[in-house]
Design a protein around this motif. Structure first.
Motif, PDB file in Angstrom:
ATOM      1  N   UNK A 162       0.848  -1.205   0.000  1.00  0.00           N
ATOM      2  CA  UNK A 162       0.000   0.000   0.000  1.00  0.00           C
ATOM      3  C   UNK A 162       0.881   1.252   0.000  1.00  0.00           C
ATOM      4  N   UNK A 163       1.948   1.199   0.791  1.00  0.00           N
ATOM      5  CA  UNK A 163       2.867   2.345   0.813  1.00  0.00           C
ATOM      6  C   UNK A 163       3.602   2.474  -0.512  1.00  0.00           C
ATOM      7  N   UNK A 172      -1.316  -9.836  -7.090  1.00  0.00           N
ATOM      8  CA  UNK A 172      -1.987 -10.951  -7.766  1.00  0.00           C
ATOM      9  C   UNK A 172      -3.265 -11.378  -7.068  1.00  0.00           C
ATOM     10  N   UNK A 173      -3.949 -10.421  -6.444  1.00  0.00           N
ATOM     11  CA  UNK A 173      -5.245 -10.752  -5.826  1.00  0.00           C
ATOM     12  C   UNK A 173      -6.270  -9.730  -6.313  1.00  0.00           C
ATOM     13  N   UNK A 174      -7.536 -10.123  -6.272  1.00  0.00           N
ATOM     14  CA  UNK A 174      -8.592  -9.218  -6.724  1.00  0.00           C
ATOM     15  C   UNK A 174      -8.749  -8.061  -5.750  1.00  0.00           C
ATOM     16  N   UNK A 175      -9.367  -6.985  -6.263  1.00  0.00           N
ATOM     17  CA  UNK A 175      -9.543  -5.821  -5.396  1.00  0.00           C
ATOM     18  C   UNK A 175     -10.431  -6.118  -4.202  1.00  0.00           C
ATOM     19  N   UNK A 210      -5.734  -0.365  -7.155  1.00  0.00           N
ATOM     20  CA  UNK A 210      -5.762  -1.275  -8.310  1.00  0.00           C
ATOM     21  C   UNK A 210      -4.356  -1.795  -8.585  1.00  0.00           C
ATOM     22  N   UNK A 211      -3.364  -0.913  -8.410  1.00  0.00           N
ATOM     23  CA  UNK A 211      -1.980  -1.327  -8.625  1.00  0.00           C
ATOM     24  C   UNK A 211      -1.566  -2.344  -7.554  1.00  0.00           C
ATOM     25  N   UNK A 212      -1.965  -2.082  -6.311  1.00  0.00           N
ATOM     26  CA  UNK A 212      -1.618  -2.996  -5.216  1.00  0.00           C
ATOM     27  C   UNK A 212      -2.188  -4.382  -5.504  1.00  0.00           C
ATOM     28  N   UNK A 231       0.364   8.925   1.065  1.00  0.00           N
ATOM     29  CA  UNK A 231       0.434   9.262  -0.343  1.00  0.00           C
ATOM     30  C   UNK A 231      -0.935   9.362  -0.963  1.00  0.00           C
ATOM     31  N   UNK A 232      -1.880   9.815  -0.146  1.00  0.00           N
ATOM     32  CA  UNK A 232      -3.237   9.932  -0.657  1.00  0.00           C
ATOM     33  C   UNK A 232      -3.242  10.761  -1.928  1.00  0.00           C
ATOM     34  N   UNK A 233      -2.276  11.688  -2.000  1.00  0.00           N
ATOM     35  CA  UNK A 233      -2.227  12.567  -3.162  1.00  0.00           C
ATOM     36  C   UNK A 233      -2.275  11.771  -4.446  1.00  0.00           C
ATOM     37  N   UNK A 234      -1.567  10.663  -4.506  1.00  0.00           N
ATOM     38  CA  UNK A 234      -1.469   9.951  -5.776  1.00  0.00           C
ATOM     39  C   UNK A 234      -2.644   9.028  -6.035  1.00  0.00           C
ATOM     40  N   UNK A 235      -3.511   8.830  -5.033  1.00  0.00           N
ATOM     41  CA  UNK A 235      -4.626   7.949  -5.297  1.00  0.00           C
ATOM     42  C   UNK A 235      -5.727   8.700  -6.054  1.00  0.00           C
ATOM     43  N   UNK A 236      -5.534  10.017  -6.276  1.00  0.00           N
ATOM     44  CA  UNK A 236      -6.498  10.777  -7.055  1.00  0.00           C
ATOM     45  C   UNK A 236      -5.965  10.902  -8.463  1.00  0.00           C
ATOM     46  N   UNK A 237      -6.856  10.839  -9.423  1.00  0.00           N
ATOM     47  CA  UNK A 237      -6.395  10.880 -10.797  1.00  0.00           C
ATOM     48  C   UNK A 237      -5.613  12.150 -11.084  1.00  0.00           C
ATOM     49  N   UNK A 238      -4.445  11.965 -11.654  1.00  0.00           N
ATOM     50  CA  UNK A 238      -3.578  13.108 -11.927  1.00  0.00           C
ATOM     51  C   UNK A 238      -4.314  14.107 -12.804  1.00  0.00           C
ATOM     52  N   UNK A 239      -4.234  15.379 -12.370  1.00  0.00           N
ATOM     53  CA  UNK A 239      -4.804  16.440 -13.190  1.00  0.00           C
ATOM     54  C   UNK A 239      -6.330  16.452 -13.221  1.00  0.00           C
TER      55      UNK A 239
END
Ligand SMILES: Nc1ncnc2c1ncn2[C@@H]1O[C@H](COP(=O)(O)OP(=O)(O)OP(=O)(O)O)[C@@H](O)[C@H]1O
Length: 505
Positions: free
Chosen positions: A450-451, A465-468, A458-460, A491-499
């Motif tokens: 997660x970090x 290799x496990x479902x969401x 979705x990346x995690x 890093x909540x910042x990056x969990x929002x769609x860039x731009x």
């Protein structure tokens, strides 16, 4: 949980007073013997503290540093302190920051004051009693940067059409500030802006509104309450409360039909996560989503809108000055140097506007002249340590009254970067050199992933290799749901769609 932050292990009188408080007020105390330890507790706790106490801080600086750490972690708990020797300017700086003072000179008296404060807070769950209200108008907000200006323009259109407004954005992004400004600009400004937050809803919507002095039927369906209602953190509302709210809004809609624009009660909702994602994951009711998201506004993380930072910092400084008595304003800076603004723009701000505000207050306090320089806005020393500039202090011990938190915090103690390094998290051996149980190792792997992937679930799930849904189940089992987990918060910042800009309403 009450977090007590000390400078070193507490002295005997303070220890005795804390033990007395724990016994009498029946609260769990966690004692952090340094700011670094406090930061670790906040990063690993799944439950936010009810209050934070800077127990033996004598001056304003460490209290303001602690405030910044709290804001960085999205903790809105009141911060209490009992600094012995403050100049009037320091006292004003702490008051501006919303820090509350504990009465009494002895630790025992101070802890009694804390106990009274906790009792008094019992009737205001979820409230931000420590935060001084100095409202920003829509014009003030529009002037702070492009993203805010866009959100304000869309908010104004929604106001005109009488639509419910959903404001999405990570913790501390400025959702409540925008809602307050929208309320103050609307027709219902003479009536109160009330808030309903997730922690208030354990006993259901009816009980929560009754505690606010509003009858659900008359207040929310017949709109007799008037004013505005802010549904804070709807993404964390319990399922039962979601169902109750959906039913109420449907009945309200049936009653008012197309005349909602003139209905006396305006509905705002705030979410720290994109609600549509939660709908897709089955964690938020779809019907409620459509009822709330008629006019959606998005406040992206501050790191994704650096153009807003200088305007916001200026607005915060001006508001700080305005909230002080005239004689004290003379001692305050009134502008930032260009280098200071550049420095602010170059940072990540995981705590968003909340963290920026704490930094501005600290800088205003540190600046001796009329201009805030780059040095004044430098991150607190602790932040440098955590970013790896300094040697680790080894000062990550805890004197705790909560065993679970000891082991949890010990796992994450001392990460040299804000997001940690693998050996800090993935220790497969216990203290005796034996392998840890598989479940613990798996928890460590998930925590690390997660970090490492900065909260992008979705990346995690793809990398592990496990479902969401399996991932979310495991996070839930581990009490590590992302919105509660400061690891993801980091890093909540990056969990929002860039731009991702504010959506058209
Ligand atoms: N545009 C702005 N200009 C100046 N100050 C701002 C602005 N937006 C937010 N702030 C300040 O930042 C702090 C955090 O804002 P706010 O409480 O509105 O965030 P939030 O998104 O509602 O947080 P949470 O998700 O934790 O409820 C507040 O102290 C607020 O005054």
């Amino acid at each position: 949980m009450v977090l007590v932050v000390c400078n070193g292990q507490p002295e005997r009188p303070l220890r005795a007073a804390l033990a007395g408080l724990a016994a009498q007020a029946r609260v769990v105390l966690q004692i952090a013997p340094s700011l670094a330890a406090a930061r670790n507790i906040l990063a690993t706790q799944t439950r936010a503290p009810r209050a934070v106490v800077a127990a033996d801080a004598d001056t304003a600086a460490p209290v303001l540093d602690l405030l910044e750490i709290l804001r960085m972690h999205g903790a809105s708990a009141p911060l209490l302190a009992a600094p012995a020797a403050l100049t009037p300017a320091e006292a004003a700086a702490l008051q501006d920051a919303g820090v509350e003072f504990l009465a009494g000179v002895t630790p025992e008296r101070q802890m009694r004051s804390l106990q009274e404060r906790l009792q008094a807070a019992g009737d205001a769950p979820g409230g931000r009693r420590g935060e001084r209200r100095a409202e920003l108008s829509l014009d003030d907000l529009a002037a702070t940067g492009e993203t805010m200006a866009r959100a304000v323009a869309q908010g104004r259109r929604a106001l005109g059409a009488g639509l419910p407004v959903l404001v999405e954005g990570p913790s501390g992004a400025g959702k409540l500030t925008l809602v307050r400004a929208l309320h103050a600009a609307g027709m219902r400004r003479q009536r109160p802006l009330r808030q309903l937050d997730a922690p208030m809803l354990e006993a259901g919507l009816g009980a929560a509104t009754a505690a606010m002095g509003v009858d659900v039927e008359r207040g929310l369906i017949n709109d007799e309450a008037g004013g505005s209602l802010y549904l804070r953190n709807v993404d964390r509302w319990p399922t039962v409360a979601q169902a109750e709210l959906a039913e109420l809004l449907r009945r309200r809609g049936a009653r008012h039909g197309r005349v909602a624009a003139v209905a006396p009660l305006r509905i705002f909702a705030g979410s720290r996560q994109p609600l549509i994602d939660l709908v897709r994951e089955g964690r938020f009711r779809e019907d409620l989503y459509y009822l709330l998201s008629v006019a959606p506004l998005t406040l992206t993380p501050l790191a994704l809108r650096p153009e807003d930072i200088s305007g916001m910092a200026q607005a915060m400084l001006e508001r700080l000055r305005a909230s002080r008595a005239a004689p004290l304003q003379r001692d305050m800076p009134d502008a930032f140097s260009d280098a200071a603004l550049q420095r602010l723009q170059s940072e990540d701000w995981p705590g968003n506007a909340s963290q920026l505000r704490a930094r501005v207050m600290r800088a205003a306090h540190a600046a001796a002249g009329p201009i805030i320089t780059a040095d004044h806005v430098a991150p607190p020393r602790l932040a440098n340590q955590l970013a790896g500039d300094d040697e680790p202090t080894g000062d990550h011990g805890f004197w705790l009254m909560d065993e679970a938190a000891v082991s949890q915090a010990a796992h994450a103690a001392g990460p040299p970067t804000p997001c940690g390094q693998i050996h800090d998290i993935l220790d497969i051996f216990d203290g005796q050199g034996d392998l840890r149980p598989l479940a613990e190792i798996e928890a460590g792997v998930i925590r690390f992933a997660v970090r490492h992937y900065r909260g992008q679930m979705s990346e995690v799930s793809r990398r592990l290799g496990i479902g969401r849904s399996t991932l979310y189940r495991k996070l839930k089992d581990l009490d590590m749901m992302p919105e509660r987990d400061a690891l993801a918060d980091c890093d909540a910042a990056r969990s929002w769609p860039e731009g991702a800009a504010a959506q058209p309403s």
